[in-house]
Design a protein around this motif. Structure first.
Motif, short mmCIF file in Angstrom:
data_model
loop_
_atom_site.label_atom_id
_atom_site.label_comp_id
_atom_site.label_asym_id
_atom_site.label_seq_id
_atom_site.Cartn_x
_atom_site.Cartn_y
_atom_site.Cartn_z
N LEU A 1 16.24 88.20 29.03
CA LEU A 1 16.50 87.64 30.36
C LEU A 1 17.88 88.05 30.88
O LEU A 1 18.03 88.42 32.05
CB LEU A 1 16.39 86.11 30.31
N VAL A 2 18.87 88.01 30.00
CA VAL A 2 20.22 88.39 30.40
C VAL A 2 20.28 89.88 30.75
O VAL A 2 20.91 90.29 31.73
CB VAL A 2 21.23 88.06 29.28
N ASP A 3 19.60 90.70 29.95
CA ASP A 3 19.57 92.14 30.22
C ASP A 3 18.91 92.43 31.57
O ASP A 3 19.41 93.25 32.35
CB ASP A 3 18.80 92.85 29.10
N LEU A 4 17.81 91.75 31.86
CA LEU A 4 17.15 91.93 33.15
C LEU A 4 18.05 91.51 34.31
O LEU A 4 18.10 92.17 35.34
CB LEU A 4 15.83 91.14 33.19
N GLY B 1 17.24 73.11 30.49
CA GLY B 1 17.91 73.19 31.78
C GLY B 1 18.66 74.47 32.05
O GLY B 1 19.35 74.59 33.06
N VAL B 2 18.52 75.48 31.16
CA VAL B 2 19.29 76.72 31.37
C VAL B 2 18.51 77.73 32.20
O VAL B 2 19.10 78.68 32.74
CB VAL B 2 19.71 77.35 30.02
N ILE B 3 17.18 77.56 32.30
CA ILE B 3 16.39 78.39 33.20
C ILE B 3 15.41 77.50 33.96
O ILE B 3 15.15 76.36 33.56
CB ILE B 3 15.60 79.50 32.46
N ALA B 4 14.87 78.03 35.04
CA ALA B 4 13.78 77.39 35.76
C ALA B 4 12.68 78.43 35.93
O ALA B 4 12.96 79.62 36.07
CB ALA B 4 14.24 76.88 37.12
N ILE B 5 11.42 77.99 35.88
CA ILE B 5 10.28 78.90 36.01
C ILE B 5 9.39 78.39 37.13
O ILE B 5 8.38 77.71 36.88
CB ILE B 5 9.50 79.00 34.68
N PRO B 6 9.75 78.71 38.40
CA PRO B 6 8.94 78.24 39.52
C PRO B 6 7.51 78.79 39.48
O PRO B 6 6.56 78.09 39.80
CB PRO B 6 9.69 78.77 40.74
N THR B 7 7.38 80.07 39.08
CA THR B 7 6.06 80.68 38.89
C THR B 7 6.13 81.55 37.64
O THR B 7 7.22 81.84 37.12
CB THR B 7 5.64 81.55 40.09
N THR B 8 4.97 82.01 37.18
CA THR B 8 4.92 82.79 35.94
C THR B 8 5.81 84.03 35.99
O THR B 8 6.47 84.37 35.01
CB THR B 8 3.48 83.23 35.65
N ARG B 9 5.85 84.69 37.14
CA ARG B 9 6.61 85.94 37.27
C ARG B 9 7.97 85.76 37.93
O ARG B 9 8.62 86.74 38.26
CB ARG B 9 5.78 86.97 38.05
N ASP C 1 3.71 91.75 27.50
CA ASP C 1 4.70 92.82 27.52
C ASP C 1 6.00 92.36 26.87
O ASP C 1 6.61 93.09 26.07
CB ASP C 1 4.99 93.27 28.95
N MET C 2 6.45 91.18 27.24
CA MET C 2 7.69 90.65 26.68
C MET C 2 7.57 90.50 25.16
O MET C 2 8.48 90.87 24.41
CB MET C 2 8.03 89.30 27.32
N GLY D 1 20.98 92.80 38.88
CA GLY D 1 22.10 92.30 39.66
C GLY D 1 21.90 90.93 40.26
O GLY D 1 22.43 90.65 41.34
N GLY D 2 21.17 90.07 39.59
CA GLY D 2 20.99 88.72 40.11
C GLY D 2 20.41 87.79 39.07
O GLY D 2 19.84 88.23 38.08
N ASP D 3 20.59 86.49 39.29
CA ASP D 3 20.09 85.49 38.35
C ASP D 3 18.71 84.95 38.73
O ASP D 3 18.19 84.06 38.07
CB ASP D 3 21.09 84.32 38.24
N GLU D 4 18.13 85.46 39.81
CA GLU D 4 16.75 85.11 40.15
C GLU D 4 15.90 86.34 39.85
O GLU D 4 16.00 87.36 40.53
CB GLU D 4 16.63 84.69 41.62
N LEU D 5 15.07 86.23 38.83
CA LEU D 5 14.35 87.38 38.31
C LEU D 5 12.89 87.36 38.74
O LEU D 5 12.18 86.39 38.47
CB LEU D 5 14.42 87.39 36.77
N ASP D 6 12.46 88.42 39.42
CA ASP D 6 11.04 88.64 39.66
C ASP D 6 10.55 89.53 38.52
O ASP D 6 10.79 90.74 38.52
CB ASP D 6 10.81 89.29 41.02
N ILE D 7 9.91 88.91 37.54
CA ILE D 7 9.55 89.58 36.30
C ILE D 7 8.31 90.44 36.50
O ILE D 7 7.23 89.92 36.75
CB ILE D 7 9.27 88.54 35.18
N PRO D 8 8.42 91.76 36.38
CA PRO D 8 7.23 92.60 36.54
C PRO D 8 6.34 92.63 35.32
O PRO D 8 5.16 92.96 35.40
CB PRO D 8 7.82 93.99 36.82
#
Length: 213
Positions: free
Chosen positions: A147-150, A190-198, A167-168, A155-162
């Motif tokens: 997650l940190v590498d992505l 509380g260190v991440i939030a997962i609004p949707t799967t990706r 795969d992960m 360049g941002g803390d909101e990740l759209d995971i492809p």
């Protein structure tokens, strides 16, 4: 000059790497770009979308070697064959540059040779870091590290995971159940939030980087 490509290839709107002007090939999600063991005639650049490179282990399991995003190069080999396969993770456009032409250009222009050397060293360093991660780190550290590498690469803390959870898992050397459970635990902490799967939001980047180290 780059060789003509099939009709499915369309001209790219951006200039090619190292001054080449060439066409790009569009790939659908999960479409193979090149196969493991195929002749490495080209070097590739991601123009848009995302790519995974992977290999099949002796027991039939898949090991993902690396994820590549817009601007990244892949398929640069020391030998004549591809050590891994490359597949599009999303709708993806890649540029193909003939390896022979690139080698000729590197022989003529020292700055191109330096760029190729840097790309080779960076790829080696990432491979070494990946091996270290697989051999030494816990499941939690591996997931957080990805997650940190992505975040660092996009360049941002909101990740759209492809990539999918599978795969992960295949990149981290874990089961899909372990990856999903670890993400749920991180969300509960509380260190991440997962609004949707990706879509994953890094709510506490400092804590995550501490966990990944």
């Amino acid at each position: 000059m780059l060789s003509p490509l099939p009709q499915s290839v369309t001209p790219a709107p951006t200039s090619a790497p190292f001054g080449f002007t060439g066409p790009c090939l569009r790939h659908a999600r999960d479409e193979e770009i090149f196969g493991e063991g195929e002749t490495a005639d080209h070097v590739y650049q991601v123009i848009s979308g995302s790519v995974r490179t992977c290999r099949t282990l002796r027991d039939g399991r898949r090991q993902i070697d690396e994820f590549h995003f817009a601007g990244d190069y892949f398929g640069l080999e020391a030998g004549d064959l591809h050590r891994v396969a490359a597949e599009a993770m999303t709708e993806t456009t890649v540029r193909m540059v003939r390896r022979g032409a690139l080698s000729q250009l590197a022989a003529q222009r020292p700055e191109v040779a330096r760029v190729l050397f840097r790309l080779t060293v960076e790829g080696l360093q990432r491979s070494q870091d990946h091996v270290l991660m697989l051999g030494r780190k816990s499941a939690r550290e591996r997931v957080v590290g990805l997650l940190v590498d992505l975040a660092d690469r996009t360049g941002g803390d909101e990740l759209d995971i492809p990539m999918s959870r599978q795969d992960m898992a295949d990149y981290l050397g874990l089961t899909i159940e372990t990856v999903s459970r670890t993400l749920t635990q991180l969300q509960g902490d509380g260190v991440i939030a997962i609004p949707t799967t990706r879509h994953i939001v890094l709510r506490d980047g400092v804590a995550l980087r501490r966990l990944a180290s």
